[in-house]
Design a protein around this motif. Structure first.
Motif, PDB file in Angstrom:
ATOM      1  N   GLY A   1      -7.473 -16.840  -8.681  1.00 35.43           N
ATOM      2  CA  GLY A   1      -6.831 -18.135  -8.862  1.00 35.43           C
ATOM      3  C   GLY A   1      -7.697 -19.112  -9.623  1.00 35.43           C
ATOM      4  O   GLY A   1      -7.368 -20.292  -9.711  1.00 35.43           O
ATOM      5  N   ALA A   2      -8.802 -18.636 -10.176  1.00 33.95           N
ATOM      6  CA  ALA A   2      -9.717 -19.516 -10.902  1.00 33.95           C
ATOM      7  C   ALA A   2      -9.244 -19.719 -12.336  1.00 33.95           C
ATOM      8  O   ALA A   2      -8.630 -18.837 -12.941  1.00 33.95           O
ATOM      9  CB  ALA A   2     -11.124 -18.926 -10.892  1.00 33.95           C
ATOM     10  N   LEU A   3      -9.565 -20.889 -12.900  1.00 34.32           N
ATOM     11  CA  LEU A   3      -9.141 -21.219 -14.257  1.00 34.32           C
ATOM     12  C   LEU A   3     -10.333 -21.374 -15.190  1.00 34.32           C
ATOM     13  O   LEU A   3     -11.316 -22.041 -14.864  1.00 34.32           O
ATOM     14  CB  LEU A   3      -8.342 -22.523 -14.267  1.00 34.32           C
ATOM     15  CG  LEU A   3      -6.975 -22.522 -13.594  1.00 34.32           C
ATOM     16  CD1 LEU A   3      -6.305 -23.878 -13.759  1.00 34.32           C
ATOM     17  CD2 LEU A   3      -6.089 -21.419 -14.172  1.00 34.32           C
ATOM     18  N   HIS A   4     -10.209 -20.758 -16.371  1.00 38.52           N
ATOM     19  CA  HIS A   4     -11.169 -20.976 -17.447  1.00 38.52           C
ATOM     20  C   HIS A   4     -10.832 -22.235 -18.237  1.00 38.52           C
ATOM     21  O   HIS A   4     -11.731 -22.906 -18.758  1.00 38.52           O
ATOM     22  CB  HIS A   4     -11.159 -19.797 -18.422  1.00 38.52           C
ATOM     23  CG  HIS A   4     -11.707 -18.526 -17.862  1.00 38.52           C
ATOM     24  ND1 HIS A   4     -13.033 -18.362 -17.568  1.00 38.52           N
ATOM     25  CD2 HIS A   4     -11.097 -17.344 -17.561  1.00 38.52           C
ATOM     26  CE1 HIS A   4     -13.240 -17.138 -17.112  1.00 38.52           C
ATOM     27  NE2 HIS A   4     -12.083 -16.498 -17.092  1.00 38.52           N
ATOM     28  N   ALA A   5      -9.531 -22.530 -18.373  1.00 42.15           N
ATOM     29  CA  ALA A   5      -9.118 -23.651 -19.212  1.00 42.15           C
ATOM     30  C   ALA A   5      -7.698 -24.063 -18.860  1.00 42.15           C
ATOM     31  O   ALA A   5      -6.919 -23.267 -18.329  1.00 42.15           O
ATOM     32  CB  ALA A   5      -9.207 -23.285 -20.692  1.00 42.15           C
ATOM     33  N   VAL A   6      -7.365 -25.308 -19.182  1.00 43.37           N
ATOM     34  CA  VAL A   6      -5.988 -25.809 -19.086  1.00 43.37           C
ATOM     35  C   VAL A   6      -5.757 -26.717 -20.280  1.00 43.37           C
ATOM     36  O   VAL A   6      -6.620 -27.511 -20.649  1.00 43.37           O
ATOM     37  CB  VAL A   6      -5.748 -26.540 -17.743  1.00 43.37           C
ATOM     38  CG1 VAL A   6      -6.761 -27.653 -17.527  1.00 43.37           C
ATOM     39  CG2 VAL A   6      -4.322 -27.101 -17.679  1.00 43.37           C
ATOM     40  N   ALA A   7      -4.592 -26.567 -20.918  1.00 40.97           N
ATOM     41  CA  ALA A   7      -4.268 -27.339 -22.121  1.00 40.97           C
ATOM     42  C   ALA A   7      -2.917 -28.015 -21.944  1.00 40.97           C
ATOM     43  O   ALA A   7      -1.994 -27.439 -21.354  1.00 40.97           O
ATOM     44  CB  ALA A   7      -4.247 -26.431 -23.353  1.00 40.97           C
ATOM     45  N   PHE A   8      -2.795 -29.234 -22.472  1.00 37.31           N
ATOM     46  CA  PHE A   8      -1.534 -29.978 -22.368  1.00 37.31           C
ATOM     47  C   PHE A   8      -1.117 -30.464 -23.744  1.00 37.31           C
ATOM     48  O   PHE A   8      -1.934 -30.907 -24.545  1.00 37.31           O
ATOM     49  CB  PHE A   8      -1.678 -31.177 -21.433  1.00 37.31           C
ATOM     50  CG  PHE A   8      -0.409 -31.988 -21.327  1.00 37.31           C
ATOM     51  CD1 PHE A   8       0.610 -31.587 -20.478  1.00 37.31           C
ATOM     52  CD2 PHE A   8      -0.222 -33.126 -22.103  1.00 37.31           C
ATOM     53  CE1 PHE A   8       1.789 -32.314 -20.390  1.00 37.31           C
ATOM     54  CE2 PHE A   8       0.957 -33.856 -22.030  1.00 37.31           C
ATOM     55  CZ  PHE A   8       1.962 -33.452 -21.165  1.00 37.31           C
ATOM     56  N   GLY A   9       0.194 -30.416 -23.985  1.00 37.32           N
ATOM     57  CA  GLY A   9       0.767 -30.916 -25.231  1.00 37.32           C
ATOM     58  C   GLY A   9       2.169 -30.386 -25.372  1.00 37.32           C
ATOM     59  O   GLY A   9       2.816 -30.010 -24.384  1.00 37.32           O
ATOM     60  N   SER A  10       2.667 -30.341 -26.587  1.00 34.76           N
ATOM     61  CA  SER A  10       3.932 -29.661 -26.825  1.00 34.76           C
ATOM     62  C   SER A  10       3.744 -28.181 -26.494  1.00 34.76           C
ATOM     63  O   SER A  10       2.609 -27.693 -26.446  1.00 34.76           O
ATOM     64  CB  SER A  10       4.359 -29.820 -28.285  1.00 34.76           C
ATOM     65  OG  SER A  10       3.528 -29.019 -29.122  1.00 34.76           O
ATOM     66  N   PRO A  11       4.831 -27.436 -26.239  1.00 35.78           N
ATOM     67  CA  PRO A  11       4.650 -26.011 -25.967  1.00 35.78           C
ATOM     68  C   PRO A  11       3.870 -25.280 -27.060  1.00 35.78           C
ATOM     69  O   PRO A  11       3.053 -24.404 -26.767  1.00 35.78           O
ATOM     70  CB  PRO A  11       6.094 -25.498 -25.857  1.00 35.78           C
ATOM     71  CG  PRO A  11       6.862 -26.665 -25.352  1.00 35.78           C
ATOM     72  CD  PRO A  11       6.238 -27.863 -26.038  1.00 35.78           C
ATOM     73  N   GLU A  12       4.111 -25.657 -28.314  1.00 36.55           N
ATOM     74  CA  GLU A  12       3.407 -24.988 -29.413  1.00 36.55           C
ATOM     75  C   GLU A  12       1.921 -25.328 -29.410  1.00 36.55           C
ATOM     76  O   GLU A  12       1.061 -24.453 -29.562  1.00 36.55           O
ATOM     77  CB  GLU A  12       4.035 -25.396 -30.762  1.00 36.55           C
ATOM     78  CG  GLU A  12       5.468 -24.950 -30.943  1.00 36.55           C
ATOM     79  CD  GLU A  12       6.478 -25.930 -30.373  1.00 36.55           C
ATOM     80  OE1 GLU A  12       7.686 -25.708 -30.540  1.00 36.55           O
ATOM     81  OE2 GLU A  12       6.062 -26.935 -29.738  1.00 36.55           O
ATOM     82  N   GLU A  13       1.606 -26.628 -29.235  1.00 35.97           N
ATOM     83  CA  GLU A  13       0.213 -27.063 -29.261  1.00 35.97           C
ATOM     84  C   GLU A  13      -0.570 -26.533 -28.063  1.00 35.97           C
ATOM     85  O   GLU A  13      -1.684 -26.013 -28.198  1.00 35.97           O
ATOM     86  CB  GLU A  13       0.153 -28.591 -29.261  1.00 35.97           C
ATOM     87  CG  GLU A  13       0.759 -29.253 -30.477  1.00 35.97           C
ATOM     88  CD  GLU A  13       0.978 -30.747 -30.258  1.00 35.97           C
ATOM     89  OE1 GLU A  13       1.083 -31.460 -31.265  1.00 35.97           O
ATOM     90  OE2 GLU A  13       1.040 -31.193 -29.096  1.00 35.97           O
ATOM     91  N   SER A  14       0.028 -26.700 -26.899  1.00 41.35           N
ATOM     92  CA  SER A  14      -0.639 -26.285 -25.665  1.00 41.35           C
ATOM     93  C   SER A  14      -0.904 -24.790 -25.668  1.00 41.35           C
ATOM     94  O   SER A  14      -2.001 -24.329 -25.333  1.00 41.35           O
ATOM     95  CB  SER A  14       0.235 -26.684 -24.476  1.00 41.35           C
ATOM     96  OG  SER A  14      -0.265 -26.163 -23.275  1.00 41.35           O
ATOM     97  N   TRP A  15       0.113 -24.007 -26.061  1.00 43.44           N
ATOM     98  CA  TRP A  15      -0.044 -22.548 -26.116  1.00 43.44           C
ATOM     99  C   TRP A  15      -1.146 -22.152 -27.102  1.00 43.44           C
ATOM    100  O   TRP A  15      -1.984 -21.295 -26.797  1.00 43.44           O
ATOM    101  CB  TRP A  15       1.278 -21.886 -26.516  1.00 43.44           C
ATOM    102  CG  TRP A  15       1.068 -20.493 -26.985  1.00 43.44           C
ATOM    103  CD1 TRP A  15       0.893 -19.380 -26.220  1.00 43.44           C
ATOM    104  CD2 TRP A  15       0.939 -20.062 -28.348  1.00 43.44           C
ATOM    105  NE1 TRP A  15       0.669 -18.276 -27.006  1.00 43.44           N
ATOM    106  CE2 TRP A  15       0.694 -18.669 -28.312  1.00 43.44           C
ATOM    107  CE3 TRP A  15       1.016 -20.707 -29.575  1.00 43.44           C
ATOM    108  CZ2 TRP A  15       0.524 -17.923 -29.482  1.00 43.44           C
ATOM    109  CZ3 TRP A  15       0.839 -19.971 -30.735  1.00 43.44           C
ATOM    110  CH2 TRP A  15       0.599 -18.593 -30.676  1.00 43.44           C
ATOM    111  N   ALA A  16      -1.141 -22.748 -28.277  1.00 38.82           N
ATOM    112  CA  ALA A  16      -2.120 -22.365 -29.301  1.00 38.82           C
ATOM    113  C   ALA A  16      -3.548 -22.605 -28.813  1.00 38.82           C
ATOM    114  O   ALA A  16      -4.448 -21.780 -29.032  1.00 38.82           O
ATOM    115  CB  ALA A  16      -1.862 -23.126 -30.596  1.00 38.82           C
ATOM    116  N   ALA A  17      -3.772 -23.738 -28.129  1.00 40.45           N
ATOM    117  CA  ALA A  17      -5.108 -24.038 -27.620  1.00 40.45           C
ATOM    118  C   ALA A  17      -5.513 -23.039 -26.547  1.00 40.45           C
ATOM    119  O   ALA A  17      -6.660 -22.544 -26.529  1.00 40.45           O
ATOM    120  CB  ALA A  17      -5.143 -25.459 -27.069  1.00 40.45           C
ATOM    121  N   ALA A  18      -4.597 -22.741 -25.628  1.00 41.02           N
ATOM    122  CA  ALA A  18      -4.909 -21.800 -24.552  1.00 41.02           C
ATOM    123  C   ALA A  18      -5.093 -20.385 -25.080  1.00 41.02           C
ATOM    124  O   ALA A  18      -5.932 -19.627 -24.577  1.00 41.02           O
ATOM    125  CB  ALA A  18      -3.804 -21.837 -23.494  1.00 41.02           C
ATOM    126  N   ALA A  19      -4.314 -20.003 -26.093  1.00 39.23           N
ATOM    127  CA  ALA A  19      -4.416 -18.650 -26.643  1.00 39.23           C
ATOM    128  C   ALA A  19      -5.784 -18.406 -27.270  1.00 39.23           C
ATOM    129  O   ALA A  19      -6.312 -17.289 -27.211  1.00 39.23           O
ATOM    130  CB  ALA A  19      -3.307 -18.409 -27.670  1.00 39.23           C
TER     131      ALA A  19
END
Length: 423
Positions: A237-255
């Motif tokens: 359940g641990a997180l390396h990162a969390v990103a917020f924005g539009s679905p496209e922006e948030s996904w790209a950062a997390a990917a």
């Protein structure tokens, strides 16, 4: 949109604390104009590693005092519906504890089996599909989505990003299409990925053809869309990162972070892989990820063994797969008139589990590697579906771990294995 447009916490070099994540979520959501609006939150089912209870707590605390209505929709795609008991387990709630923990919030399955679930947003035309497929497909697709996405003012996507066999990296707008989409987009997107092949698609960076199709479909959604995309330490359940924005922006950062932490490179291909599947995968439809994530690291003529004694069915939902069996892509393409009437998503799943290969009428089917199931599915049913069988009771995991030609993968299904490119 670029990943740099998203707000992101974490870079894959460490683990975030619960307090850091909670403050980040609050800060991002406090900055959005949601007062008096209705919000639908799209979340994963139990087949993904995700600290969903903690994330949902943070979202509920930030939004509940401000919004008119808050609905959580479990993005099943076409996975089996979750029972009340399974939902309680997913959210770590005592029986009947939903109203107490999340006052004013409802939780429901994406009821993909009910035609009344959907509303049509329009179509993506054949010219665009032809462009995205490099000329392999020339069809239009009706874009249907769960009406909750249209009937609420704001859609908030909340879920993890991992390497994915159909789209490159999961997450983002994929929670809309196919997460809460109609069968048409599901079939087309999965078959497009299968035509490119899972081994080529999985872990591909940037906007792949399937991702572009998903973004085209999401652009038709009238509600405002945001995403909290998380990068989970696989199996925890641990997180390396969390990103917020539009679905496209948030996904790209997390990917970008997922590509750092969820891909393991080997110096050379291995002859055999043993994928040990956790019990969150309760049928082969989901446990097949034990093949997808290791196929690129297996030598020609090698073998993938999927060890899942708890799995007793090929699919809880898609019984059609037992009629079709498991075959390489060309098996279907060269007999298209025989198979085109089947759901293309089922055909895609068949090719993903069986892997790359060739087929012609004279020589028959020849696949690059052998796929063996060590599951609770009977030997007769396994071989009838075109796969090899190994009695799970006879498998010596420790002995296989000592074999230098065998890669044993615990908690398989989320981390991608590749061979390191030569300089």
């Amino acid at each position: 949109m670029s990943a740099s447009s998203a707000a992101i916490l974490g870079d894959g070099q460490g683990i975030l604390s619960a307090g850091q994540v909670r403050q980040f979520v609050r800060r991002q959501l406090d900055g959005q104009d949601v007062d008096g609006r209705s919000v639908v939150v799209l979340v994963p089912d139990g087949t993904r590693s995700c600290p969903l209870p903690a994330l949902l707590d943070a979202v509920h605390q930030a939004l509940a005092p401000r919004v008119a209505r808050m609905t959580v929709l479990i993005a099943l795609g076409t996975h089996a519906p979750m029972s009340e008991e399974e939902i309680a387990r997913l959210l770590q709630l005592p029986e009947g504890g939903l109203a107490e923990r999340y006052p004013g919030m409802t939780v429901q399955n994406h009821e993909w089996w009910d035609p009344e679930t959907f509303v049509s947003l329009g179509a993506i035309g054949p010219a665009r599909v032809n462009e995205l497929s490099g000329g392999m497909l020339d069809v239009a697709v009706d874009v249907r989505v769960n009406r909750a996405v249209v009937e609420n003012d704001v859609t908030l996507i909340l879920g993890p990003v991992f390497p994915h066999e159909v789209v490159g990296f999961s997450g983002g707008a994929k929670y809309l299409f196919p997460g809460v989409a109609g069968q048409e987009v599901i079939d087309l997107s999965h078959w497009l990925g299968a035509l490119i092949t899972s081994a080529e698609m999985i872990g591909s960076p940037g906007v792949t053809p399937v991702r572009a199709l998903i973004h085209d479909a999401a652009a038709l959604v009238p509600s405002r869309q945001y995403a909290l995309s998380v990068v989970v330490q696989s199996g925890t359940g641990a997180l390396h990162a969390v990103a917020f924005g539009s679905p496209e922006e948030s996904w790209a950062a997390a990917a970008e972070v997922s590509a750092l932490v969820h891909v393991r490179y080997l110096d050379r291909p291995v002859r055999r892989v043993l994928s040990l599947m956790p019990d969150r995968y309760d049928d082969m439809w989901t446990a097949a990820k034990g093949m997808y994530k290791v196929e690129p690291a297996v030598a020609d003529g090698g073998e993938v063994v999927i060890y899942a004694p708890h799995v007793t069915d090929f699919s809880r939902v898609h019984k059609e797969i037992t009629e079709i069996g498991f075959h390489c892509r060309d098996f279907f393409l060269k007999q298209w008139d025989r198979y085109r009437h089947h759901h293309w998503g089922v055909l895609a799943h068949s090719t993903h589990l069986r892997g790359q290969g060739t087929y012609d009428e004279q020589a028959g089917e020849h696949c690059r590697i052998t796929v063996t199931l060590a599951t609770g599915i009977s030997e007769e049913a396994t071989r009838a579906a075109g796969l090899e069988y190994l009695d799970p009771a006879t498998l010596d995991v420790a002995g296989w771990q000592a074999d230098p030609d065998t890669l044993v993968v615990p908690q398989a299904g989320e981390v991608l294995f590749r061979v390191r490119p030569r300089a």
